[in-house]
Structures are given as C-alpha cells and as structure tokens.
Design a protein around this motif. Structure first.
Motif, mmCIF file in Angstrom:
data_model
loop_
_atom_site.group_PDB
_atom_site.id
_atom_site.type_symbol
_atom_site.label_atom_id
_atom_site.label_comp_id
_atom_site.label_asym_id
_atom_site.label_seq_id
_atom_site.Cartn_x
_atom_site.Cartn_y
_atom_site.Cartn_z
ATOM 1 N N GLN A 210 5.596 10.344 -10.766
ATOM 2 C CA GLN A 210 5.359 10.747 -9.379
ATOM 3 C C GLN A 210 3.970 11.338 -9.153
ATOM 4 O O GLN A 210 3.309 10.965 -8.165
ATOM 5 C CB GLN A 210 6.442 11.758 -8.957
ATOM 6 C CG GLN A 210 6.420 12.086 -7.471
ATOM 7 C CD GLN A 210 6.855 10.884 -6.608
ATOM 8 O OE1 GLN A 210 7.910 10.277 -6.866
ATOM 9 N NE2 GLN A 210 6.029 10.552 -5.619
ATOM 10 N N PRO A 211 3.483 12.242 -10.031
ATOM 11 C CA PRO A 211 2.138 12.786 -9.796
ATOM 12 C C PRO A 211 1.052 11.708 -9.761
ATOM 13 O O PRO A 211 0.132 11.742 -8.939
ATOM 14 C CB PRO A 211 1.937 13.736 -10.978
ATOM 15 C CG PRO A 211 3.307 14.149 -11.355
ATOM 16 C CD PRO A 211 4.128 12.893 -11.177
ATOM 17 N N THR A 212 1.159 10.732 -10.656
ATOM 18 C CA THR A 212 0.170 9.628 -10.665
ATOM 19 C C THR A 212 0.298 8.779 -9.398
ATOM 20 O O THR A 212 -0.705 8.355 -8.791
ATOM 21 C CB THR A 212 0.356 8.752 -11.914
ATOM 22 O OG1 THR A 212 0.221 9.571 -13.084
ATOM 23 C CG2 THR A 212 -0.644 7.626 -11.951
ATOM 24 N N PHE A 213 1.537 8.508 -9.014
ATOM 25 C CA PHE A 213 1.774 7.713 -7.791
ATOM 26 C C PHE A 213 1.142 8.420 -6.590
ATOM 27 O O PHE A 213 0.466 7.777 -5.760
ATOM 28 C CB PHE A 213 3.275 7.516 -7.579
ATOM 29 C CG PHE A 213 3.619 6.751 -6.314
ATOM 30 C CD1 PHE A 213 3.586 5.360 -6.290
ATOM 31 C CD2 PHE A 213 3.972 7.427 -5.149
ATOM 32 C CE1 PHE A 213 3.891 4.664 -5.129
ATOM 33 C CE2 PHE A 213 4.296 6.735 -3.997
ATOM 34 C CZ PHE A 213 4.248 5.339 -3.970
ATOM 35 N N ASN A 214 1.361 9.737 -6.505
ATOM 36 C CA ASN A 214 0.818 10.485 -5.359
ATOM 37 C C ASN A 214 -0.719 10.482 -5.364
ATOM 38 O O ASN A 214 -1.361 10.374 -4.311
ATOM 39 C CB ASN A 214 1.322 11.925 -5.406
ATOM 40 C CG ASN A 214 2.825 12.017 -5.190
ATOM 41 O OD1 ASN A 214 3.450 11.099 -4.648
ATOM 42 N ND2 ASN A 214 3.434 13.134 -5.622
ATOM 43 N N ALA A 215 -1.296 10.583 -6.556
ATOM 44 C CA ALA A 215 -2.756 10.658 -6.657
ATOM 45 C C ALA A 215 -3.433 9.313 -6.360
ATOM 46 O O ALA A 215 -4.533 9.265 -5.793
ATOM 47 C CB ALA A 215 -3.147 11.147 -8.048
ATOM 48 N N TYR A 216 -2.782 8.225 -6.717
ATOM 49 C CA TYR A 216 -3.403 6.893 -6.565
ATOM 50 C C TYR A 216 -2.678 6.006 -5.530
ATOM 51 O O TYR A 216 -2.878 4.791 -5.528
ATOM 52 C CB TYR A 216 -3.448 6.198 -7.922
ATOM 53 C CG TYR A 216 -4.420 6.874 -8.870
ATOM 54 C CD1 TYR A 216 -5.758 6.549 -8.871
ATOM 55 C CD2 TYR A 216 -3.953 7.857 -9.750
ATOM 56 C CE1 TYR A 216 -6.639 7.196 -9.747
ATOM 57 C CE2 TYR A 216 -4.833 8.498 -10.622
ATOM 58 C CZ TYR A 216 -6.184 8.164 -10.594
ATOM 59 O OH TYR A 216 -7.068 8.813 -11.451
ATOM 60 N N HIS A 217 -1.918 6.623 -4.702
ATOM 61 C CA HIS A 217 -1.224 5.870 -3.643
ATOM 62 C C HIS A 217 -2.246 5.145 -2.769
ATOM 63 O O HIS A 217 -3.285 5.692 -2.395
ATOM 64 C CB HIS A 217 -0.362 6.830 -2.807
ATOM 65 C CG HIS A 217 0.253 6.167 -1.613
ATOM 66 N ND1 HIS A 217 -0.253 6.296 -0.332
ATOM 67 C CD2 HIS A 217 1.341 5.359 -1.514
ATOM 68 C CE1 HIS A 217 0.491 5.620 0.507
ATOM 69 N NE2 HIS A 217 1.484 5.028 -0.190
ATOM 70 N N VAL A 218 -1.924 3.898 -2.438
ATOM 71 C CA VAL A 218 -2.820 3.070 -1.602
ATOM 72 C C VAL A 218 -2.338 3.154 -0.161
ATOM 73 O O VAL A 218 -1.160 2.864 0.129
ATOM 74 C CB VAL A 218 -2.848 1.604 -2.082
ATOM 75 C CG1 VAL A 218 -3.707 0.752 -1.147
ATOM 76 C CG2 VAL A 218 -3.363 1.530 -3.518
ATOM 77 N N SER A 219 -3.247 3.560 0.746
ATOM 78 C CA SER A 219 -2.881 3.692 2.169
ATOM 79 C C SER A 219 -2.431 2.362 2.739
ATOM 80 O O SER A 219 -2.962 1.300 2.395
ATOM 81 C CB SER A 219 -4.080 4.221 2.968
ATOM 82 O OG SER A 219 -5.165 3.308 2.899
ATOM 83 N N GLY A 220 -1.442 2.452 3.582
ATOM 84 C CA GLY A 220 -0.904 1.231 4.193
ATOM 85 C C GLY A 220 0.346 0.753 3.501
ATOM 86 O O GLY A 220 1.015 -0.158 4.007
#
Length: 253
Positions: A210-220
């Motif tokens: 989850q922390p990695t997902f939140n940090a590298y989440h792609v907008s859209g």
C-alpha cells in the motif's frame, strides 16, 4: 393768232429727220432680214426644205441646251443627295455598331464580374464549410477505447495510460512480471513475506504494498490497490523510478 406754217408733208419729214441713230440702225437690220428672207425664198424647193429643216433643227438644238444643263444639274443634285444619304446612313450604322459593341463590352464585363463574384462566394462558402467541418472534428469527443475485462485487456489499458504519462514499459515486460508475481490474479495477497509480517502485505497483479501504491499512484486511475489497471501502472511507475523500466525487472522487486 400766228399762222400754221407746217404742212402735212413737212411735218412727217421733220419727224423722220428726228429719228435717232439707234432707230436707223434698227431699220437697217430689218431691211437686212427682209433681204435674207427673199434670198431663202429664191432657193429651190429641195434646198428650201433642207434649209427649213436645218433652221428648225438649229432652233431645237439651241433650245435644248438649257434643258440638258438643267437635267444634268438635277442629276448631279440627285446623285449628291444619294451620296449624302448613304453617308448619313453609314454614319448611323457606324454609330449603332459602336453602341452595340459598347453594350456588348459592358454586358461582358458585368458577366465576368458576376462570375468572379459567384466564384469568390463559392470559395468562401467552401472555406467556411471546411472550417466548420474541421471544428466539428476538433470538438468531437474521442470515443473511449474499450478494453476486455481480462489480463490482456488490463495490460493494454495500462500501456495506453503509461504512454500518455511517459512511463516506460512493454507488453512482454508487464506480462512476465505479472505471471511471476500473481499468475494473473488481481485479488492475490501475499500473507507470509516480510511485508506481510510488517503489516503491509503485497497485493494485486504485481504484488504492490500500500505505501508504494500510494507513492507511485498514477492520476486518472482508480485509488483502489486491487484495481488491475491502477495496480499495474503504479508498479510500472515505481519500477521505472528504481530500475529504469518494468522490462528490467526479472525477480522480486
């Protein structure tokens, strides 16, 4: 009372003596004409006839000269009038021809102007129509591409987003890592590795915490870590930052 000394004979003689020189010449001429008449009458009958005819002819010839002159004068006048009429007619014809040529030139010019105006109007309308058409194409919303709800569709959808965002990666690079990490199961969760021990288990197709997902989440994309496309793009974004591209990842990352 005085006596009348003039006798009848004496009176006539006095009058004759008083005739002017002019009268005398006239009388002499009359006498000469009388002598000539007597001479003509003495000529034989044939000669007399000829002379008479000649005299008659001479008189006709003499009297016809003025008539010929008048006739010639009338003919000349008629000829002059005819020439004058022809000249007037020629001038009128030339004027009419010039007027017609001028009218034709004006009509031709008007027709050319009308044609040019019509052509310009047609070009303007065509340009306007083309502009409207281009504007409609420009404003027309791009139909959303639909992707199949399977691994192939998820990968292709993720690649389209990655291309827009400038995230490197290929179909093969995504596919091999997905198959190694989750075997293509978007709901896969690793509950035994160190991440799980630390309370942040690896989740989804590419096993992202989850922390990695939140940090590298792609907008859209979805903010749900279990969403296949969101999970792939976040993992590819992280791999690009750490390894240069998901294609360079060949083991746990």
């Amino acid at each position: 009372m005085p006596k009348n000394t003039n006798t009848p004979g004496h009176s006539r003689l006095t009058k004759l003596n008083k005739l002017t020189k002019q009268h005398k010449i006239a009388l002499a001429g009359v006498a000469t004409l009388g002598a000539a008449a007597l001479a003509f009458s003495a000529v034989p009958s044939e000669a007399g006839t000829t002379t008479s005819d000649a005299a008659s002819t001479a008189k006709v010839a003499y009297s016809s000269e003025p008539i010929k002159g008048v006739k010639a004068s009338v003919t000349d006048q008629l000829a002059g009038a005819s020439v004058k009429t022809e000249a007037i007619q020629a001038k009128a014809d030339a004027k009419a021809k010039a007027a017609k040529a001028k009218a034709d030139a004006v009509a031709k010019k008007k027709a050319a102007e009308a044609a040019a105006k019509k052509k310009a109007e047609a070009a303007r309308k065509a340009k306007k129509a083309a502009s409207r058409s281009a504007e409609r194409v420009k404003l027309q919303p791009v139909a959303a591409t639909t992707y199949a709800n399977n691994l192939n569709g998820w990968i292709n959808h993720a690649l389209a987003i990655m291309k827009q965002k400038g995230i490197p990666g290929s179909y093969n690079g995504l596919y091999k890592n997905i198959m190694r990490e989750s075997s293509g199961n978007p709901s896969a969760v690793n509950g035994w590795d160190v991440n799980a021990v630390n309370g942040t288990p690896s989740i989804g197709l590419l096993q992202v915490i989850q922390p990695t997902f939140n940090a590298y989440h792609v907008s859209g994309t979805s903010t749900n870590i279990y969403d296949p496309v969101a999970n792939i793009t976040a993992a590819a974004n992280y791999a690009a930052a750490r390894y240069g591209s998901i294609d360079n990842v060949n083991s746990a990352y």
